[in-house]
Design an enzyme around this catalytic site. Structure first.
Site: not given
Length: 541
Positions: A233, A314
């Site tokens: 990150y 999904d």
């Protein structure tokens, strides 16, 4: 207009749709799949393949190839080693202000450790992107008879008491044809026009943000000094996450708000600016190759079924990427549903068995999505571990089902607080290494396209009864006694302890690898017990 007859029509050619087609074909079902895009995925998205999903892919013969083309995930503590093997990818989630922090040793570790609890599975997790796996799945599905049609638009459909009639269009020629199927699987993604058309609502935290994914080539290895990691990150004015794509390319996912950058497409030049800002690399040669946008969300469909239409992947549940549970959960949806549809189409199960798909997968899907949401919040907010977080192996492998397709499954949370894969009905069969014909085989690998009964050393009555009952009901079943003088031997002496039975007991494993029935010891009438159990599990009158 030409009409094509099939057992199942799958809409959507991503990982979850292809998994549906592959697992159905594995079970001997005639299946057609349509996908509007011309090719499979070109950008690495779903990359972490869990041990449980590798178990399923082992069952269709893909595990060795995926392992060869992917990277082995190892404990994150190894990320600091400068010269770790290129075949290994440490499970280290890092935080840094710029890429150079990694090489200089000033990046901080947000998460590390093993991905899966050791000994829970015969498989290990792998880092292998869907861009590599999807072509393998197409090849294997077609080899088993599945009809896969890319560049084909799903136009419309109607369902009745006996099946579904759809219209699909070849985008290259414009030719339309009808497809008549007994069932329809909607693996058509997050937006899912099929789900929306059915009026199925979703619950959850909704949109959590937007991500701009940039695929680029650059020599970042020279900047990080050879240190390897799963994800980093980058926390600055262009915050996002960085991960490896292949030997020379990387993917940077920028957290952004579209309204601040215009509603149009983002140029490669603009994307390059974001990458340079985020990485802190102003002079390193960077070749931006692809730019895509997607929505980070947490949403679960209220129902997974509407008549003869089933939601998978999904279309049923969308997760934040933290944890890498999305595609794995979707492929496990497909596997759970495939054997049930096959059983109904082949006539050895009642139609109501299909109700157990939602009863089993919806609680697991909702709980998994919640775990992904908690992980995403923890990582982005940096507020430490959440008390509701579950161990990764509990989420990926130790989840628990409760439905009418079990005898003796326990109601309760889909994800228990601790890992307990102990032979209870509703859990995946415990992993124990056995020996068969001189080769090592896991109990997990035995149930692929049929039921499997595993009896203790003094359980021959179970084996005899199982064979007779299954033949009478027309149900595919293989029965074994685990003993020194039997076809399956337990040289490590672990099976009875793992499964919770005695030498006179037995477990009945469903074709999806979950324990459907267990008797810890002997019974008065094994045949009657097994007939009742199999009739219950398969929804026979």
């Amino acid at each position: 207009m030409e009409t094509v007859q099939t057992g199942v029509l799958v809409v959507g050619g991503g990982l979850n749709g292809l998994a549906s087609a592959l697992f159905l074909a594995q079970q001997g079902v005639d299946v057609h799949l349509v996908e509007r895009n011309e090719t499979t995925a070109v950008l690495l998205r779903a990359a972490g393949v869990s041990a449980r999903t590798m178990e399923l892919l082992h069952g269709v013969g893909l595990e060795p190839e995926i392992r060869e083309k992917g990277l082995r995930l190892v404990p994150g503590k190894h990320w600091v080693e400068d010269h770790s093997s290129p075949a290994l990818l440490p499970r280290a989630i890092l935080g840094a202000k710029r890429v150079a922090d990694i090489g200089e040793g000033s990046a901080f570790v947000m998460e590390e450790g093993t991905v899966e609890v050791e000994g829970a599975s015969p498989q290990e997790p792998v880092w292998c992107g869907q861009d590599k796996i999807e072509p393998m799945m197409i090849r294997e599905a077609e080899a088993r008879g599945a009809k896969i049609h890319f560049n084909t638009e799903f136009v419309s459909y109607e369902q009745d008491e006996d099946g579904v009639t759809a219209v699909v269009r070849d985008n290259a020629t414009g030719v339309e044809r009808r497809v008549r199927a007994r069932y329809l699987i909607a693996a058509d993604g997050v937006a899912s026009p099929i789900r929306e058309g059915l009026g199925i609502k979703r619950t959850g935290n909704g949109t959590m943000g937007h991500v701009l994914s940039v695929l680029f080539a650059a020599d970042l290895d020279s900047v990080v000094n050879g240190r390897r990691f799963l994800i980093c990150y980058l926390l600055n004015q262009a915050s996002g996450l960085l991960h490896r794509f292949d030997d020379t390319r990387w993917v940077f996912g920028l957290f952004w708000e579209p309204e601040q950058h215009g509603d149009g497409e983002v140029s490669k030049e603009r994307a390059l600016e974001y990458v340079r800002t985020a990485t802190g690399l102003a002079d390193l040669p960077i070749d931006v190759q692809l730019v895509t946008k997607w929505r980070l969300a947490h949403e679960v469909a209220e129902t997974y079924r509407a008549g003869r239409v089933f939601l998978v992947g999904d279309s049923a549940h969308v997760h934040p990427p933290a944890g890498g549970y999305g595609a794995n959960s979707g492929m496990q949806d497909a596997h759970n549903l495939a054997w049930k549809i096959a059983a109904v189409l082949k006539g050895w199960a009642g139609e109501s068995l299909l109700d157990s798909y939602e009863a089993e997968r919806h609680p697991v899907g909702a709980a998994t999505a919640h775990q992904a949401y908690l992980r995403q919040e923890t990582r982005t907010n940096g507020d430490g571990g959440h008390p509701e977080l579950r161990n990764s192996t509990v989420i990926s492998t130790g989840y628990r089902y409760h439905s009418a397709a079990f005898v003796g499954s326990e109601a309760g949370e889909a994800l228990e607080t601790e890992l307990r894969i102990d032979g209870r009905p509703g859990l995946r069969v415990p992993h124990s290494w056995l020996e068969q014909d001189g080769r090592r085989i896991s109990t997990v690998e035995l149930a692929v396209d049929s039921f499997v009964l595993l009896a203790g050393e003094r359980g021959q009555s179970w084996v005899d009864a199982a064979t007779a009952v299954a033949d009478g009901l027309g149900i595919p079943l293989k029965a074994y006694r685990v003993a020194p003088d039997a076809e399956l031997t337990d040289k490590e002496g672990s099976w009875l302890g793992h499964s919770g039975i005695t030498a006179e007991g037995a477990v009945l494993v469903r074709p999806d690898g979950f324990v459907g029935y267990r008797s810890a010891g002997p019974v008065v009438d094994a045949a009657a017990e097994l007939k009742a159990a199999l009739s219950t599990i398969t929804a026979r009158a």
